[in-house]
Scaffold this motif. Sequence first.
Motif, PDB file in Angstrom:
ATOM      1  N   VAL A  84       1.132  -0.584   0.127  1.00  0.00           N
ATOM      2  CA  VAL A  84      -0.524  -0.286   0.162  1.00  0.00           C
ATOM      3  C   VAL A  84       0.812   1.776   0.220  1.00  0.00           C
ATOM      4  CG1 VAL A  84      -0.314   0.149   2.112  1.00  0.00           C
ATOM      5  CG2 VAL A  84      -2.250   1.503   0.883  1.00  0.00           C
ATOM      6  N   ASP A  85       0.495   2.486  -1.077  1.00  0.00           N
ATOM      7  CA  ASP A  85       0.625   3.444  -0.864  1.00  0.00           C
ATOM      8  C   ASP A  85       1.350   4.178   0.306  1.00  0.00           C
ATOM      9  OD1 ASP A  85       2.772   5.441  -0.786  1.00  0.00           O
ATOM     10  OD2 ASP A  85       1.262   6.154  -2.998  1.00  0.00           O
ATOM     11  N   THR A  86       1.751   4.246   1.014  1.00  0.00           N
ATOM     12  CA  THR A  86       1.685   5.374   2.888  1.00  0.00           C
ATOM     13  C   THR A  86       1.650   6.387   2.709  1.00  0.00           C
ATOM     14  OG1 THR A  86       3.736   4.362   3.700  1.00  0.00           O
ATOM     15  CG2 THR A  86       0.806   3.093   3.886  1.00  0.00           C
ATOM     16  N   GLY A  87       2.015   7.097   1.906  1.00  0.00           N
ATOM     17  CA  GLY A  87       2.375   8.601   1.455  1.00  0.00           C
ATOM     18  C   GLY A  87       3.148   9.278   2.294  1.00  0.00           C
ATOM     19  N   ILE A 125      -6.149  -3.681  -2.494  1.00  0.00           N
ATOM     20  CA  ILE A 125      -6.437  -4.373  -2.253  1.00  0.00           C
ATOM     21  C   ILE A 125      -6.760  -4.320  -3.971  1.00  0.00           C
ATOM     22  CG2 ILE A 125      -7.952  -5.821  -1.377  1.00  0.00           C
ATOM     23  CD1 ILE A 125      -7.834  -5.347   1.450  1.00  0.00           C
ATOM     24  N   ASN A 126      -7.847  -4.055  -4.423  1.00  0.00           N
ATOM     25  CA  ASN A 126      -8.786  -3.554  -5.315  1.00  0.00           C
ATOM     26  C   ASN A 126      -7.726  -3.825  -6.793  1.00  0.00           C
ATOM     27  OD1 ASN A 126     -10.913  -3.703  -7.567  1.00  0.00           O
ATOM     28  ND2 ASN A 126     -10.030  -1.337  -8.184  1.00  0.00           N
ATOM     29  N   ARG A 127      -6.189  -3.072  -6.247  1.00  0.00           N
ATOM     30  CA  ARG A 127      -5.271  -3.339  -7.348  1.00  0.00           C
ATOM     31  C   ARG A 127      -4.773  -4.190  -7.427  1.00  0.00           C
ATOM     32  NH1 ARG A 127       0.098  -1.904  -5.722  1.00  0.00           N
ATOM     33  NH2 ARG A 127      -0.287  -0.434  -3.883  1.00  0.00           N
ATOM     34  N   TRP A 131      -5.119  -7.322 -11.109  1.00  0.00           N
ATOM     35  CA  TRP A 131      -3.665  -8.029 -11.215  1.00  0.00           C
ATOM     36  C   TRP A 131      -3.903  -9.420 -11.843  1.00  0.00           C
ATOM     37  CZ3 TRP A 131       0.007 -11.002  -9.549  1.00  0.00           C
ATOM     38  CH2 TRP A 131       0.799 -11.508  -9.984  1.00  0.00           C
ATOM     39  N   PHE A 132      -4.104 -10.035  -9.569  1.00  0.00           N
ATOM     40  CA  PHE A 132      -4.322 -11.506 -10.256  1.00  0.00           C
ATOM     41  C   PHE A 132      -5.037 -12.241 -10.421  1.00  0.00           C
ATOM     42  CE2 PHE A 132      -5.396 -15.139  -7.906  1.00  0.00           C
ATOM     43  CZ  PHE A 132      -3.770 -16.081  -8.040  1.00  0.00           C
ATOM     44  N   LEU A 133      -5.941 -11.625 -10.989  1.00  0.00           N
ATOM     45  CA  LEU A 133      -7.084 -12.238 -11.733  1.00  0.00           C
ATOM     46  C   LEU A 133      -6.690 -12.455 -13.202  1.00  0.00           C
ATOM     47  CD1 LEU A 133      -9.902 -10.598  -9.739  1.00  0.00           C
ATOM     48  CD2 LEU A 133      -9.547 -13.540 -10.541  1.00  0.00           C
ATOM     49  N   ASN A 134      -6.400 -10.415 -13.797  1.00  0.00           N
ATOM     50  CA  ASN A 134      -5.977 -10.710 -15.315  1.00  0.00           C
ATOM     51  C   ASN A 134      -4.975 -11.883 -15.159  1.00  0.00           C
ATOM     52  OD1 ASN A 134      -8.301  -8.988 -15.431  1.00  0.00           O
ATOM     53  ND2 ASN A 134      -7.076  -7.508 -15.084  1.00  0.00           N
ATOM     54  N   GLU A 135      -3.491 -12.005 -14.879  1.00  0.00           N
ATOM     55  CA  GLU A 135      -2.539 -12.805 -15.139  1.00  0.00           C
ATOM     56  C   GLU A 135      -3.031 -13.910 -14.924  1.00  0.00           C
ATOM     57  OE1 GLU A 135       0.986 -11.928 -16.611  1.00  0.00           O
ATOM     58  OE2 GLU A 135      -0.052 -10.919 -16.163  1.00  0.00           O
ATOM     59  N   SER A 136      -3.580 -14.396 -14.042  1.00  0.00           N
ATOM     60  CA  SER A 136      -4.025 -15.690 -13.876  1.00  0.00           C
ATOM     61  C   SER A 136      -4.869 -15.687 -15.058  1.00  0.00           C
ATOM     62  CB  SER A 136      -4.281 -16.215 -12.421  1.00  0.00           C
ATOM     63  OG  SER A 136      -5.679 -16.013 -12.196  1.00  0.00           O
ATOM     64  N   ASN A 137      -5.387 -15.605 -15.574  1.00  0.00           N
ATOM     65  CA  ASN A 137      -6.199 -15.916 -16.854  1.00  0.00           C
ATOM     66  C   ASN A 137      -5.205 -16.657 -18.155  1.00  0.00           C
ATOM     67  OD1 ASN A 137      -8.689 -15.763 -15.728  1.00  0.00           O
ATOM     68  ND2 ASN A 137      -9.130 -13.886 -16.150  1.00  0.00           N
ATOM     69  N   LYS A 138      -3.730 -15.730 -18.066  1.00  0.00           N
ATOM     70  CA  LYS A 138      -3.224 -16.164 -19.108  1.00  0.00           C
ATOM     71  C   LYS A 138      -1.724 -17.037 -18.767  1.00  0.00           C
ATOM     72  CE  LYS A 138      -2.753 -10.743 -19.355  1.00  0.00           C
ATOM     73  NZ  LYS A 138      -1.436  -9.808 -19.210  1.00  0.00           N
ATOM     74  N   TRP A 139      -2.343 -18.076 -17.215  1.00  0.00           N
ATOM     75  CA  TRP A 139      -1.545 -18.809 -17.270  1.00  0.00           C
ATOM     76  C   TRP A 139      -2.180 -20.266 -17.793  1.00  0.00           C
ATOM     77  CZ3 TRP A 139      -1.792 -17.481 -11.441  1.00  0.00           C
ATOM     78  CH2 TRP A 139      -0.743 -16.244 -11.267  1.00  0.00           C
ATOM     79  N   LYS A 140      -1.609 -21.977 -17.908  1.00  0.00           N
ATOM     80  CA  LYS A 140      -1.238 -22.481 -19.284  1.00  0.00           C
ATOM     81  C   LYS A 140      -1.450 -24.032 -17.798  1.00  0.00           C
ATOM     82  CE  LYS A 140       1.180 -20.523 -22.621  1.00  0.00           C
ATOM     83  NZ  LYS A 140       2.478 -20.947 -23.235  1.00  0.00           N
ATOM     84  N   GLU A 141      -2.684 -24.863 -18.256  1.00  0.00           N
ATOM     85  CA  GLU A 141      -2.364 -25.884 -17.535  1.00  0.00           C
ATOM     86  C   GLU A 141      -1.245 -26.597 -17.146  1.00  0.00           C
ATOM     87  OE1 GLU A 141      -4.190 -29.462 -16.544  1.00  0.00           O
ATOM     88  OE2 GLU A 141      -5.245 -27.032 -16.849  1.00  0.00           O
ATOM     89  N   ASN A 142      -0.677 -26.969 -15.685  1.00  0.00           N
ATOM     90  CA  ASN A 142       0.215 -26.952 -14.748  1.00  0.00           C
ATOM     91  C   ASN A 142       1.336 -26.652 -14.603  1.00  0.00           C
ATOM     92  OD1 ASN A 142      -0.184 -29.319 -14.277  1.00  0.00           O
ATOM     93  ND2 ASN A 142      -0.703 -30.235 -16.798  1.00  0.00           N
ATOM     94  N   THR A 153      -0.263  -8.026  -0.583  1.00  0.00           N
ATOM     95  CA  THR A 153       0.237  -8.484  -1.334  1.00  0.00           C
ATOM     96  C   THR A 153      -0.391  -9.670  -1.366  1.00  0.00           C
ATOM     97  OG1 THR A 153       2.561  -7.705  -2.782  1.00  0.00           O
ATOM     98  CG2 THR A 153       1.770  -9.186  -3.426  1.00  0.00           C
ATOM     99  N   LEU A 154       0.128 -10.056   0.013  1.00  0.00           N
ATOM    100  CA  LEU A 154      -0.356 -11.666   0.162  1.00  0.00           C
ATOM    101  C   LEU A 154      -1.524 -12.054   0.477  1.00  0.00           C
ATOM    102  CD1 LEU A 154       3.059 -12.833  -0.274  1.00  0.00           C
ATOM    103  CD2 LEU A 154       2.517 -13.752   1.776  1.00  0.00           C
ATOM    104  N   ARG A 155      -1.834 -11.078   1.517  1.00  0.00           N
ATOM    105  CA  ARG A 155      -3.256 -10.804   2.376  1.00  0.00           C
ATOM    106  C   ARG A 155      -4.122 -10.334   0.963  1.00  0.00           C
ATOM    107  NH1 ARG A 155      -3.715 -11.157   7.082  1.00  0.00           N
ATOM    108  NH2 ARG A 155      -1.389 -10.823   8.276  1.00  0.00           N
ATOM    109  N   SER A 156      -4.492 -10.037   0.548  1.00  0.00           N
ATOM    110  CA  SER A 156      -5.029  -8.844  -0.834  1.00  0.00           C
ATOM    111  C   SER A 156      -5.084 -10.513  -1.678  1.00  0.00           C
ATOM    112  CB  SER A 156      -4.401  -8.657  -1.514  1.00  0.00           C
ATOM    113  OG  SER A 156      -4.333  -7.391  -0.980  1.00  0.00           O
ATOM    114  N   ILE A 157      -4.926 -11.338  -1.887  1.00  0.00           N
ATOM    115  CA  ILE A 157      -4.881 -12.724  -2.987  1.00  0.00           C
ATOM    116  C   ILE A 157      -5.514 -13.612  -2.081  1.00  0.00           C
ATOM    117  CG2 ILE A 157      -3.588 -14.830  -4.703  1.00  0.00           C
ATOM    118  CD1 ILE A 157      -1.518 -12.160  -5.232  1.00  0.00           C
ATOM    119  N   LEU A 158      -5.222 -13.957  -0.583  1.00  0.00           N
ATOM    120  CA  LEU A 158      -5.633 -14.119  -0.088  1.00  0.00           C
ATOM    121  C   LEU A 158      -7.344 -14.356   0.274  1.00  0.00           C
ATOM    122  CD1 LEU A 158      -2.913 -15.829   2.009  1.00  0.00           C
ATOM    123  CD2 LEU A 158      -3.943 -17.443   0.524  1.00  0.00           C
TER     124      LEU A 158
END
Length: 201
Positions: A84-87, A125-127, A131-142, A153-158
């Motif tokens: 997070v950008d804490t400015g 969290i939205n950012r 990213w995770f949803l968009n990028e994971s759509n490009k991943w291949k089987e296995n 990062t970890l908490r937002s994905i989880l």
Amino acid sequence: MDFKMEVYILRHAISIANEKNLVCGSRDYPLSETGIKQANRICNHLQKIPFTLGYSSPLSRSIDTIKYMKEKLQFNIVAEISEVDTGDASHMTFEKLWSLDNRYRSPWLHPYLRYPAGECFYEMINRIQSWFLNESNKWKENDIVLIVGHEGTLRSILLNLLNLKISEYPTFPIKNCDYFHLFITDGVLKEKKHLTLEDIG
């Protein structure tokens, strides 16, 4: 046929800011001496895994955590998975920030509370989730994917994969160099393992 992937999400090793209890967010701080040793240990452990894709936050504490893996795996540097950008609150101690506004002790309960000249928790969290949803759509089987970032990062994905609310953000402890091994089938989390440096010996 089920579409299966393995995803590892790793929090960076301990930084100078972590040791000094400073708010740093997306500001850059290097690893501490202890953090460098942690990074060596986690690299020795993870480099045995045949990753097909790697991603890292651009902050040095993330990049340097996987320094010794970069010969075997090319990492994509991704600004969207930064903390997070804490400015203007960056570089303060947490105690100083909390004295200014006690709501910063639990920003997940006040997700639209903006850090001065920075982001709010909802935006971070939205950012990261977008990213995770968009990028994971490009991943291949296995594919076997490694994502290196921050506690945020970890908490937002989880939060996304576990279908949790923002208010449940701190449900699970995540220490420096902790990682989660996620088994995902057809976009659904089927199993997760939480490992620490103590677990890997």
